[in-house]
Design a protein around this motif. Structure first.
Motif, PDB file in Angstrom:
ATOM      1  N   ILE A 347      42.643  40.316  20.030  1.00 12.41           N
ATOM      2  CA  ILE A 347      41.270  40.703  19.717  1.00 12.41           C
ATOM      3  C   ILE A 347      40.424  39.438  19.579  1.00 12.41           C
ATOM      4  O   ILE A 347      39.378  39.446  18.939  1.00 12.41           O
ATOM      5  N   SER A 348      40.887  38.376  20.218  1.00  8.65           N
ATOM      6  CA  SER A 348      40.192  37.092  20.183  1.00  8.65           C
ATOM      7  C   SER A 348      39.552  36.809  21.539  1.00  8.65           C
ATOM      8  O   SER A 348      40.243  36.769  22.557  1.00  8.65           O
ATOM      9  N   ALA A 349      38.229  36.600  21.550  1.00 10.39           N
ATOM     10  CA  ALA A 349      37.543  36.283  22.801  1.00 10.39           C
ATOM     11  C   ALA A 349      37.992  34.940  23.356  1.00 10.39           C
ATOM     12  O   ALA A 349      37.949  34.718  24.564  1.00 10.39           O
ATOM     13  N   ALA A 350      38.421  34.039  22.477  1.00 11.39           N
ATOM     14  CA  ALA A 350      38.902  32.735  22.929  1.00 11.39           C
ATOM     15  C   ALA A 350      40.234  32.851  23.665  1.00 11.39           C
ATOM     16  O   ALA A 350      40.621  31.952  24.413  1.00 11.39           O
ATOM     17  N   MET A 351      40.913  33.976  23.463  1.00 11.23           N
ATOM     18  CA  MET A 351      42.172  34.229  24.169  1.00 11.23           C
ATOM     19  C   MET A 351      41.977  35.194  25.333  1.00 11.23           C
ATOM     20  O   MET A 351      42.632  35.060  26.363  1.00 11.23           O
ATOM     21  N   GLY A 352      41.067  36.168  25.173  1.00 10.15           N
ATOM     22  CA  GLY A 352      40.984  37.231  26.168  1.00 10.15           C
ATOM     23  C   GLY A 352      39.624  37.524  26.731  1.00 10.15           C
ATOM     24  O   GLY A 352      39.473  38.482  27.497  1.00 10.15           O
ATOM     25  N   GLY A 353      38.603  36.727  26.396  1.00  9.51           N
ATOM     26  CA  GLY A 353      37.269  37.068  26.860  1.00  9.51           C
ATOM     27  C   GLY A 353      36.678  38.215  26.064  1.00  9.51           C
ATOM     28  O   GLY A 353      37.280  38.704  25.107  1.00  9.51           O
ATOM     29  N   CYS A 354      35.526  38.689  26.491  1.00  8.97           N
ATOM     30  CA  CYS A 354      34.829  39.729  25.733  1.00  8.97           C
ATOM     31  C   CYS A 354      35.520  41.087  25.824  1.00  8.97           C
ATOM     32  O   CYS A 354      35.268  41.962  25.006  1.00  8.97           O
ATOM     33  N   GLN A 355      36.403  41.281  26.798  1.00 12.29           N
ATOM     34  CA  GLN A 355      37.185  42.517  26.841  1.00 12.29           C
ATOM     35  C   GLN A 355      37.987  42.678  25.554  1.00 12.29           C
ATOM     36  O   GLN A 355      38.277  43.801  25.127  1.00 12.29           O
ATOM     37  N   GLU A 389      39.609  50.649  29.896  1.00 12.23           N
ATOM     38  CA  GLU A 389      39.767  50.504  31.345  1.00 12.23           C
ATOM     39  C   GLU A 389      38.483  49.991  31.993  1.00 12.23           C
ATOM     40  O   GLU A 389      38.525  49.205  32.944  1.00 12.23           O
ATOM     41  N   HIS A 390      37.354  50.413  31.443  1.00 12.40           N
ATOM     42  CA  HIS A 390      36.073  50.034  32.047  1.00 12.40           C
ATOM     43  C   HIS A 390      35.422  48.841  31.358  1.00 12.40           C
ATOM     44  O   HIS A 390      34.219  48.615  31.501  1.00 12.40           O
ATOM     45  N   HIS A 391      36.239  48.090  30.614  1.00 11.41           N
ATOM     46  CA  HIS A 391      35.825  46.790  30.095  1.00 11.41           C
ATOM     47  C   HIS A 391      36.759  45.686  30.579  1.00 11.41           C
ATOM     48  O   HIS A 391      36.549  44.518  30.243  1.00 11.41           O
ATOM     49  N   LEU A 392      37.782  46.047  31.349  1.00 10.23           N
ATOM     50  CA  LEU A 392      38.753  45.048  31.801  1.00 10.23           C
ATOM     51  C   LEU A 392      38.054  43.918  32.559  1.00 10.23           C
ATOM     52  O   LEU A 392      37.223  44.150  33.432  1.00 10.23           O
ATOM     53  N   GLY A 393      38.407  42.701  32.210  1.00 14.41           N
ATOM     54  CA  GLY A 393      37.864  41.541  32.896  1.00 14.41           C
ATOM     55  C   GLY A 393      36.538  41.042  32.353  1.00 14.41           C
ATOM     56  O   GLY A 393      36.005  40.044  32.851  1.00 14.41           O
ATOM     57  N   LEU A 394      36.007  41.691  31.324  1.00 14.54           N
ATOM     58  CA  LEU A 394      34.720  41.277  30.766  1.00 14.54           C
ATOM     59  C   LEU A 394      34.843  39.902  30.124  1.00 14.54           C
ATOM     60  O   LEU A 394      35.665  39.687  29.237  1.00 14.54           O
ATOM     61  N   VAL A 440      47.189  50.200  29.760  1.00 11.12           N
ATOM     62  CA  VAL A 440      45.910  49.502  29.857  1.00 11.12           C
ATOM     63  C   VAL A 440      45.865  48.318  28.885  1.00 11.12           C
ATOM     64  O   VAL A 440      45.242  47.289  29.169  1.00 11.12           O
ATOM     65  N   ILE A 441      46.547  48.432  27.735  1.00 13.97           N
ATOM     66  CA  ILE A 441      46.631  47.290  26.816  1.00 13.97           C
ATOM     67  C   ILE A 441      47.405  46.149  27.463  1.00 13.97           C
ATOM     68  O   ILE A 441      47.015  44.981  27.377  1.00 13.97           O
ATOM     69  N   GLN A 442      48.522  46.483  28.129  1.00 15.75           N
ATOM     70  CA  GLN A 442      49.299  45.463  28.821  1.00 15.75           C
ATOM     71  C   GLN A 442      48.485  44.818  29.947  1.00 15.75           C
ATOM     72  O   GLN A 442      48.509  43.595  30.128  1.00 15.75           O
ATOM     73  N   THR A 443      47.731  45.649  30.653  1.00 18.84           N
ATOM     74  CA  THR A 443      46.883  45.138  31.733  1.00 18.84           C
ATOM     75  C   THR A 443      45.801  44.222  31.184  1.00 18.84           C
ATOM     76  O   THR A 443      45.492  43.178  31.771  1.00 18.84           O
ATOM     77  N   MET A 444      45.238  44.613  30.052  1.00 19.03           N
ATOM     78  CA  MET A 444      44.212  43.786  29.423  1.00 19.03           C
ATOM     79  C   MET A 444      44.780  42.414  29.059  1.00 19.03           C
ATOM     80  O   MET A 444      44.129  41.382  29.256  1.00 19.03           O
ATOM     81  N   GLN A 449      45.358  36.544  30.275  1.00 20.88           N
ATOM     82  CA  GLN A 449      46.138  35.347  30.599  1.00 20.88           C
ATOM     83  C   GLN A 449      45.717  34.740  31.937  1.00 20.88           C
ATOM     84  O   GLN A 449      45.859  33.530  32.135  1.00 20.88           O
ATOM     85  N   SER A 450      45.194  35.587  32.829  1.00 21.84           N
ATOM     86  CA  SER A 450      44.781  35.102  34.144  1.00 21.84           C
ATOM     87  C   SER A 450      43.344  34.595  34.157  1.00 21.84           C
ATOM     88  O   SER A 450      42.941  33.884  35.081  1.00 21.84           O
ATOM     89  N   MET A 451      42.583  34.933  33.142  1.00 26.96           N
ATOM     90  CA  MET A 451      41.163  34.571  33.092  1.00 26.96           C
ATOM     91  C   MET A 451      40.990  33.069  32.873  1.00 26.96           C
ATOM     92  O   MET A 451      41.702  32.457  32.073  1.00 26.96           O
ATOM     93  N   SER A 452      40.063  32.492  33.586  1.00 24.51           N
ATOM     94  CA  SER A 452      39.766  31.065  33.416  1.00 24.51           C
ATOM     95  C   SER A 452      39.255  30.804  31.996  1.00 24.51           C
ATOM     96  O   SER A 452      38.513  31.600  31.420  1.00 24.51           O
ATOM     97  N   ASP A 453      39.657  29.662  31.452  1.00 25.74           N
ATOM     98  CA  ASP A 453      39.194  29.285  30.116  1.00 25.74           C
ATOM     99  C   ASP A 453      37.676  29.139  30.052  1.00 25.74           C
ATOM    100  O   ASP A 453      37.087  29.212  28.972  1.00 25.74           O
ATOM    101  N   ARG A 454      37.040  28.932  31.199  1.00 22.39           N
ATOM    102  CA  ARG A 454      35.580  28.803  31.244  1.00 22.39           C
ATOM    103  C   ARG A 454      34.896  30.062  30.728  1.00 22.39           C
ATOM    104  O   ARG A 454      33.742  30.017  30.284  1.00 22.39           O
ATOM    105  N   PHE A 455      35.596  31.185  30.796  1.00 18.10           N
ATOM    106  CA  PHE A 455      35.007  32.463  30.412  1.00 18.10           C
ATOM    107  C   PHE A 455      35.578  33.005  29.098  1.00 18.10           C
ATOM    108  O   PHE A 455      35.514  34.193  28.835  1.00 18.10           O
ATOM    109  N   LYS A 456      36.154  32.105  28.311  1.00 21.54           N
ATOM    110  CA  LYS A 456      36.756  32.520  27.047  1.00 21.54           C
ATOM    111  C   LYS A 456      36.073  31.822  25.876  1.00 21.54           C
ATOM    112  O   LYS A 456      36.637  30.944  25.230  1.00 21.54           O
ATOM    113  N   GLU A 457      34.835  32.175  25.636  1.00 18.72           N
ATOM    114  CA  GLU A 457      34.094  31.716  24.455  1.00 18.72           C
ATOM    115  C   GLU A 457      33.956  30.203  24.374  1.00 18.72           C
ATOM    116  O   GLU A 457      33.903  29.617  23.299  1.00 18.72           O
ATOM    117  N   THR A 458      33.890  29.562  25.535  1.00 24.53           N
ATOM    118  CA  THR A 458      33.699  28.120  25.561  1.00 24.53           C
ATOM    119  C   THR A 458      32.269  27.738  25.933  1.00 24.53           C
ATOM    120  O   THR A 458      31.886  26.571  25.822  1.00 24.53           O
TER     121      THR A 458
END
Length: 472
Positions: A347-355, A389-394, A440-444, A449-458
């Motif tokens: 539930i950390s944006a620094a780890m998972g983005g806004c999703q 499901e409709h917030h994945l990748g945010l 969907v939690i596993q997918t999230m 983990q695949s999201m660039s750090d540029r998009f994780k609250e930096t």
């Protein structure tokens, strides 16, 4: 895996960020307690605090430095007069003196004793910080902490140092566990199971009281937000909008207190457009308070603190399901869904983005709403799955590191998606669903983990760099 109370996920907090404000504040308090256990505050000569990674890069905009100072100063974010925060921080900076734990005055020079290290990240988690106390005899005590989302903190030695983690009677670590226990022991409602599990922390009556306390705090936060005009702090010149929407929707109606205002909302003209505007108003009100260092309900984070209040306010104002029991059941189910994401993803944006923030809060709200609108256990889990499901990748890309753009508006979108997800689930057969909540939690988590750090609250990607905002 230990269980987490729903009231560790939905709780009283302070803006603007649970991971960047509440987490460091909790860490500072924990370090003070560590000092008292190992030695004593009286023996301390100096204290140093260094923030790394995401905490450093967006620290100023999130008030991370402020949280660190006030936490070391012995302040409690649950009780501090939020109108005095600026004054207290300015005094520390001007006098260059910190009252360590509220007990001993020590020298404290901002920029020397407190550093934002934007060049380095600690390996354990991007939200890392190190506290160092130097004692009068020259010895030192050093401790690392990590803000892992929702105000939770950890160390490398101990994954979570929250105090209220126990094993419940029916441990629910996955959505499949909820279904298993409800079927095996005949729980008709998701919330029936959670009421029993929460007895590991308190009697059921106390659980109801805590839920109603949370609801009262939600109403008060919304009420403050719809009655404040002006510009949000931070330099982006973002105007508060909730008050204007509230005024337009109520017209010339006058109210003197929160109860009169809420009754006017309940009695307001109900049509699709107006209801949508009220939902947006509720969410904006909360997150404008959050952006102003106001006291809010963290659910599960501060950046996403407007979603659950907006959906619960919607249910109380515009549906027949308005009893105190409905309020309690909504919050219990929403909170339990939040624990599933915390334990199996983040539930950390620094780890998972806004999703990990808006997405999780939307899933929580969708589940809570489905519960009180009469959904069965499968439909409740389905609503949470649809919303996520409709917030994945945010991504998380706040401009200037402030929890304002795009964060505030995203709460309105998360609330609307939650209500839509609940309505879809209530008209669906969960046995025919092709995707489960657990999947969907596993997918999230895999997406995170695949999201660039540029998009994780930096604030190093997305809107944060696409929009040219001059430094103030």
């Amino acid at each position: 895996m230990e269980s987490i109370s729903v009231f560790e996920i939905i709780k009283v907090g302070i803006g603007p960020s649970s991971s960047h404000t509440m987490g460091p504040w909790n860490a500072a308090t924990s370090f003070i307690n560590l000092l008292k256990r190992e030695r004593s505050v009286a023996e301390v000569k100096e204290v140093f605090l260094e923030f790394f990674g995401s905490l450093a890069k967006t620290g100023i905009g999130h008030g991370t430095d402020i949280a660190g100072m006030l936490g070391l100063n012995g302040e409690n974010f649950k009780t501090i007069d939020t109108s005095k925060i600026d004054e207290k921080v300015e005094k520390i900076k001007t006098d260059q003196i910190l009252s360590l734990g509220g007990e001993k005055e020590i020298p404290f020079v901002y920029g020397y004793h407190l550093i934002l290290n934007m060049q380095k990240s600690l390996e354990f988690h991007p939200n890392g910080m190190i506290f160092r106390a130097v004692f009068e005899d020259g010895t030192e005590l050093v401790q690392d902490y990590y803000s892992v989302g929702g105000g939770f903190i950890a160390t490398q030695e101990k994954n979570s140092i929250q105090k209220d983690c126990v094993r419940t009677l029916y441990p629910c670590h996955h959505g499949s566990d909820v279904i298993k226990y409800c079927e095996k022991f005949g729980f008709k409602k998701f919330s029936d199971l959670i009421f029993v599990n929460e007895e590991s922390w308190r009697p059921q009556e106390e659980t109801r009281k805590e839920a109603l306390y949370i609801w009262q705090q939600i109403k008060e936060c919304v009420y403050k937000g719809v009655n404040k005009e002006g510009i949000l702090p931070g330099g982006l010149n973002v105007s508060r909008r909730a008050a204007g929407i509230n005024r337009k929707l109520l017209g010339d109606k006058i109210y003197k207190n929160i109860d009169e205002w809420f009754q006017l909302v309940v009695d307001a003209e109900e049509n699709f457009t107006n209801i949508n505007k009220w939902i947006a108003c509720f969410a904006l009100a909360v997150n404008e308070e959050n952006a102003s260092f106001g006291r809010i309900i963290t659910a599960p984070t501060n950046g996403a603190s407007g979603v659950i209040p907006a959906v619960l306010m919607y249910a109380q104002a515009f549906t027949p399901f308005t009893s105190e029991d409905d309020i309690a059941r909504f919050l219990l189910v929403a909170g339990e869904i939040g624990t599933l994401f915390k334990k199996n993803a983040t539930i950390s944006a620094a780890m998972g983005g806004c999703q990990a923030e808006i997405g999780v809060s939307s899933a929580m709200a969708a589940a809570g709403l489905t519960e009180i609108l009469g959904g069965n256990v499968g439909q409740v889990l389905m609503a949470a799955e649809i919303a996520m499901e409709h917030h994945l990748g945010l991504t998380c890309d706040p401009i200037k590191g402030l929890v304002q753009i795009p964060c505030i508006e995203r709460n309105t979108m998360g609330a609307i998606k939650a209500i839509t997800a609940a309505n879809i689930a209530l008209e669906s057969d969960p046995d025919k669903a092709r995707v489960s909540l657990d999947e969907v939690i596993q997918t999230m988590w895999e997406t995170a983990q695949s999201m660039s750090d540029r998009f994780k609250e930096t604030s190093e990607g997305g809107l944060a760099i696409a929009v040219n905002v001059p430094e103030c």
